[in-house]
Design an enzyme around this catalytic site. Structure first.
Site, mmCIF file in Angstrom:
data_model
loop_
_atom_site.group_PDB
_atom_site.id
_atom_site.type_symbol
_atom_site.label_atom_id
_atom_site.label_comp_id
_atom_site.label_asym_id
_atom_site.label_seq_id
_atom_site.Cartn_x
_atom_site.Cartn_y
_atom_site.Cartn_z
ATOM 1 N N PRO A 20 111.966 5.320 -42.023
ATOM 2 C CA PRO A 20 112.011 6.756 -42.280
ATOM 3 C C PRO A 20 110.717 7.384 -41.773
ATOM 4 C CG PRO A 20 111.701 5.517 -44.343
ATOM 5 C CD PRO A 20 111.932 4.515 -43.253
ATOM 6 N N ALA A 22 109.099 11.240 -41.519
ATOM 7 C CA ALA A 22 109.248 12.669 -41.800
ATOM 8 C C ALA A 22 109.110 13.461 -40.505
ATOM 9 C CB ALA A 22 108.189 13.099 -42.804
ATOM 10 N N CYS A 105 103.631 6.626 -49.123
ATOM 11 C CA CYS A 105 103.010 7.781 -48.460
ATOM 12 C C CYS A 105 101.507 7.845 -48.759
ATOM 13 C CB CYS A 105 103.699 9.066 -48.923
ATOM 14 S SG CYS A 105 103.018 10.515 -48.122
ATOM 15 N N GLY A 210 105.322 -2.755 -39.739
ATOM 16 C CA GLY A 210 103.993 -2.492 -39.225
ATOM 17 C C GLY A 210 103.741 -3.139 -37.884
ATOM 18 N N ASP A 211 103.513 -2.276 -36.877
ATOM 19 C CA ASP A 211 103.062 -2.731 -35.559
ATOM 20 C C ASP A 211 104.100 -3.519 -34.773
ATOM 21 O OD1 ASP A 211 100.799 -1.512 -36.429
ATOM 22 O OD2 ASP A 211 99.538 -3.306 -36.474
ATOM 23 N N ARG A 234 106.764 3.665 -35.401
ATOM 24 C CA ARG A 234 106.173 4.334 -34.237
ATOM 25 C C ARG A 234 106.580 3.730 -32.901
ATOM 26 N NH1 ARG A 234 100.333 3.350 -36.183
ATOM 27 N NH2 ARG A 234 101.489 1.501 -36.871
#
Ligand SMILES: Cc1cc2nc3c(=O)[nH]c(=O)nc-3n(C[C@H](O)[C@H](O)[C@H](O)COP(=O)(O)O)c2cc1C
Length: 377
Positions: A20, A22, A105, A210-211, A234
């Site tokens: 997720p 935002a 968050c 992560g990563d 990402r």
């Protein structure tokens, strides 16, 4: 070849979850990614209170694509009663198949109120929220999962306790982003922590996060940590085709999609078009602008072109600009494996409510929940 991911009654054939994010993982982006690969695509975070109060912004985010058959939503919440009510609405009115709860968050205005990544410090409150959500989802047979970080900082780790609490509360899985709140997005994700959680929790699957920049990273994470699946954030910004590579990798094939600039432009057009379908042309184009830099990362397109694309206000204008790009330019392979999206720097201290660290219980603590909180992760 890896096993499917089992989240309670929900079976996800390819153990890959779109994280997720935002402002990113709206209906259009989820559809775009789903067109490429396989897995579970989670809606951007919405607040429990916003949903319960039918806040306008919240409702506008709770939109699904017509082809989205498995609806998955992340809820933010700090109050067990609101979280339960919101879960009930998601299951009863929106027919969701999966609810994830945000306990990661790192944004100061969220942690200041004890929410997001700050909340797991209060173990009993965390348990109450999870139990309420699980109870509300149970009549619909909808699995509830939680997503969290390692802890507030290295001196205040919470993830191992969170794993046990999630199991005891009846959660279907726990996802761990291998960073602390203090790290935000800086440094490297700690995959050893993911492995430690896998070793610690034995009744529910652990998802690693992560990563993951390439499909090979996902396989490596699963191999190194024993995680039942991966959550990808990402790495897919400006690269929805990463889900194609991930699906192939988990099926045992080594695929590295290297689109030419012309193919990237076609993907940009598709993304913008889906955004416009869902939001109307004006808002859709505005939303699209934030993705331009990610799509063009490493390509030769110059400053003026990037600036014009960053101001695009109609699909016709977008078409005109994309036509000017050199369609044959090959994919910049030097970008492969490198971080993209926000990285930021670590924080000296995590902003918390006064006296937050004094005890780890939190039973009965009433935290003010902002209906319009939309910062996410
Ligand atoms: C722009 C952005 C928005 C995010 N929003 C959320 C969110 O709403 N909820 C959440 O749990 N995590 C959120 N995150 C964190 C990601 O889900 C993920 O945990 C994090 O980026 C680490 O994974 P990655 O290295 O694959 O990016 C966000 C991250 C980014 C970059």
């Amino acid at each position: 070849m890896t096993s499917p991911l089992q989240l309670g009654p929900l079976r996800v054939e390819t153990p890959v979850v779109l994280a997720p994010m935002a402002g990113i993982t709206n209906a259009a982006y989820r559809r775009l990614c789903a067109e490429q690969g396989a897995g579970l695509y989670v809606c951007e975070m919405i607040t429990s209170r916003g949903l319960v109060e039918r806040d306008e912004t919240t409702m506008s985010m709770l939109v699904f694509d017509e082809l989205e058959t498995t609806r998955s939503v992340q809820l933010y919440g700090t109050d067990p009663v609101y979280v339960a009510k919101a879960t009930e609405i998601l299951c009863g009115e929106y027919g969701v198949a999966h609810v994830d709860l945000n306990f990661g968050c790192p944004v100061p205005k969220v942690t200041r109120k004890g929410g997001g990544g700050a909340l797991p410090w209060k173990r009993n409150l965390l348990g109450q929220i999870l139990e309420h959500a699980v109870a509300a989802a149970a009549p619909y047979d909808v699995p509830v999962t939680m997503k969290t970080r390692k802890g507030l900082d290295e001196d205040h780790l919470t993830y191992l306790d969170a794993g046990r609490i999630a199991e005891d509360a009846g959660c279907a899985a726990i996802a761990l982003h291998g960073r602390t709140v203090a790290q935000a997005y800086s440094g490297a994700a700690d995959w050893d922590a993911i492995a430690a959680l896998v070793a610690h929790v034995d009744r529910i699957p652990v998802l690693g996060n992560g990563d993951i920049w390439e499909a090979a990273d996902a396989l490596r994470m699963v191999e190194q940590t024993g995680a039942a699946g991966v959550v990808v954030g990402r790495g897919c910004l400006g690269r929805p085709w990463l889900f194609r590579d991930l699906a192939a990798a988990f099926a045992g094939d080594d695929v590295k999609t290297l689109p030419t600039l012309g193919e990237v432009a076609a993907m940009m057009r598709r993304h913008a078009e889906l955004l416009c379908e869902h939001m109307g042309e004006e808002r859709g184009c505005k939303e699209f602008r934030k993705h331009v830099t990610w799509y063009l990362k490493g390509f030769a397109a110059g400053g003026p072109m990037r600036r014009s694309l960053g101001l695009v206000d109609s699909l016709a204008a977008l078409d005109g600009l994309l036509a000017e790009l050199d369609a044959d330019e090959p994919f910049p392979v030097s970008e492969l494996g490198s971080p993209r999206g926000r990285q930021g720097s670590p924080r000296d201290r995590v902003v918390l409510p006064e006296g937050w660290l004094d005890d780890t219980d939190g039973t009965g603590v009433v935290l003010r929940e902002d209906a319009a909180e939309t910062t996410g992760g």
